[in-house]
Design a protein around this motif. Structure first.
Motif, short mmCIF file in Angstrom:
data_model
loop_
_atom_site.label_atom_id
_atom_site.label_comp_id
_atom_site.label_asym_id
_atom_site.label_seq_id
_atom_site.Cartn_x
_atom_site.Cartn_y
_atom_site.Cartn_z
N SER A 2 0.77 -1.10 -0.01
CA SER A 2 0.02 0.00 -0.04
C SER A 2 0.75 1.21 0.03
O SER A 2 1.90 1.15 0.29
N HIS A 3 0.13 2.34 -0.20
CA HIS A 3 0.95 3.65 -0.08
C HIS A 3 1.02 3.98 1.26
O HIS A 3 0.46 3.18 2.41
N ARG A 148 8.52 4.39 -3.12
CA ARG A 148 8.43 3.95 -4.62
C ARG A 148 9.11 2.76 -5.04
O ARG A 148 8.68 1.87 -5.58
N HIS A 151 7.65 -0.51 -3.46
CA HIS A 151 6.35 -0.74 -4.40
C HIS A 151 6.59 -1.38 -5.67
O HIS A 151 5.95 -2.29 -6.19
#
Length: 481
Positions: A2-3, A148, A151
């Motif tokens: 998730s962010h 980033r 992810h």
């Protein structure tokens, strides 16, 4: 993945000690941030029992702030600006902002304390570990794109890779470890720097290399980490015997080189580990090292036979010696060295069973020779089947099922795990009328062979066998003159 979670979500997932120590330093007028792995792990949905912090306070001030709060603290890392402590069930390290660099010829870092958080984060190994959570405000500091890269599952360095790896060459192995643990892919510039600078790993102590290798081999995908080490040339300096396997062809599957076969065996061995209640709970470093190293004797034993056949006779015995030498050079403990070498030595033993079947005597010897490594040997042997020929794979699996079944049956009848002669040393000496010495040892070995060959005997039968053996010994003839 998730962010960035909101503040309330972060607070809920953090151990209370994180916020407590943050309040302590804030009240004392100092900055404090949770940093590195613990911040990365927040985005991976896990919390570690080991917590790392960084601060503008020097070691004296760190101690002054925490000494009454901590259950215990220690100053072993003081020279590097680190104070360790324990609070509840958590191990905590608090380190003064710093920058460090290796002298090109030194194994130890020279440390200079930094002045701010940004400078501290810049000197860290990878962007995914260069994030900080300021306390007590819970403000995320991500200057280099760690979220980033997490992810994208991409491994990058905050600064240039060459600068990072020059500061600490062990970071190159750490990149391979993260490939094994987290499924990360290294960025092209990182892989290039690893390849160009692989030789610098030689300035790192064997103990640090060993510890990093253990972490890699214990990962969820150790084959991926090892493949990265081989591809970049790191393995040429750390495990050259594994890198050398790329040049060979497998004895039974000539379309497949021994290196790829070994990675497959490693992966399959991991899959055969059991949970905490099983016989071989994972990650099992001994089993995994044995799987990786089981064929390293093949390069030295490769022979081309008339007709084009390739053989690797006695590669198991040669491999055991090579494994012993390499693991000792890496400063592994004696128990690990002996266990891995023994598994490498025994990994081909089963194939005689699959081809011709064994007597009960041979099964007993198999169990006795494996000793406490039997369950690992079961898994290593099964993992060593990588053929694409389904019938052959099924035939080998059936044969090993049969062997394990026979071991179970014999184990119910006899104490296979601890096979001993039917008479002990005291009984041997009393029967033969001899004192402790070489004769007793030879008699003991004779009875052990009898036990292996015929199974357990009644005491009277064992005594008869021993008397018969004794009558043929030179010492007996001397005693009757």
């Amino acid at each position: 993945m998730s962010h960035l979670p909101d503040t309330s979500a972060l607070t809920a997932s953090l151990p209370p000690v994180v916020l407590e120590v943050g309040e302590l330093f804030d009240a004392a007028g100092h900055e404090l941030s949770l940093v590195g792995g613990p911040v990365r792990d927040l985005f991976l949905g896990r919390v570690s029992g080991d917590l790392d912090f960084t601060t503008d306070a020097d070691p004296d001030r760190i101690i002054a702030v925490v000494k009454r709060w901590a259950d215990a603290y220690w100053e072993i890392g003081r020279a590097f600006g680190t104070i360790g402590l324990r609070r509840g069930g958590y191990q905590i390290e608090i380190t003064t902002y710093r920058a460090e660099a290796y002298d090109p010829e030194s194994r130890k870092p020279s440390v200079a304390f930094g002045t701010d958080l940004e400078e501290d984060l810049l000197r860290r190994d990878f962007t995914i570990n260069a994030m900080a959570l300021k306390l007590p405000s819970l403000e995320l500091v991500d200057l280099f794109g760690g979220v980033r890269d997490l992810h994208a599952r991409m491994l990058r360095t905050p600064g240039t890779p060459s600068s990072s790896f020059s500061d600490d060459p062990l970071r190159m192995m750490r990149a391979a470890r993260f490939a094994a643990q987290l499924g990360m892919t290294v960025a092209p510039e990182v892989a290039q720097a690893m390849t160009e600078m692989a030789g610098r790993i030689s300035i790192i102590s064997a103990e640090r290399v060993r510890d990093e290798l253990v972490k890699l081999i214990s990962g969820t995908s150790p084959d991926a980490g090892m493949d990265l080490m081989v591809a970049t040339g790191l393995a040429d300096h750390v495990l050259p015997e594994v890198a050398a396997l790329r040049l060979e062809t497998d004895e039974h599957h000539r379309h497949k080189d021994v290196y790829q076969h070994s990675l497959t065996v490693l992966r399959q061995a991991c899959e055969l580990e059991t949970d905490d209640q099983g016989a071989v709970p994972g990650p099992d470093v001994v089993l995994r090292l044995a799987a990786l190293l089981h064929d390293i004797g093949k390069p030295a034993t490769r022979r081309f036979e008339p007709g084009g056949a390739v053989t690797f006779r006695h590669h198991d015995a040669v491999g055991a010696k090579l494994a012993t030498k390499r693991l000792r050079a890496l400063r592994f403990d004696n128990d690990t060295v002996k266990a891995v070498a023994r598994l490498v030595e025994l990994h081909m033993r089963f194939y005689g069973y699959g081809e011709a079947g064994w007597s009960d005597s041979a099964v007993r010897r198999y169990v006795s020779d494996a000793g406490p490594l039997l369950e690992r040997l079961h898994r290593l042997t099964r993992s060593d089947v990588t053929t694409r020929n389904r019938r052959k794979a099924e035939r080998l699996a059936f044969a090993y099922d049969d062997l394990e079944s026979r071991i179970s049956v014999l184990a119910e009848q006899e104490e296979l795990a601890s096979i001993r002669p039917d008479l002990d040393g005291e009984q041997i000496m009393a029967l033969l009328g001899v004192a402790p010495g070489p004769v007793v040892g030879r008699a003991y070995r004779f009875l052990l062979e009898e036990r292996m060959e015929h199974g357990p005997q009644e005491r009277a039968d064992a005594e008869t066998s021993l008397r018969s053996w004794w009558s043929e010994q030179p010492e007996f003839e001397e005693s009757t003159r």
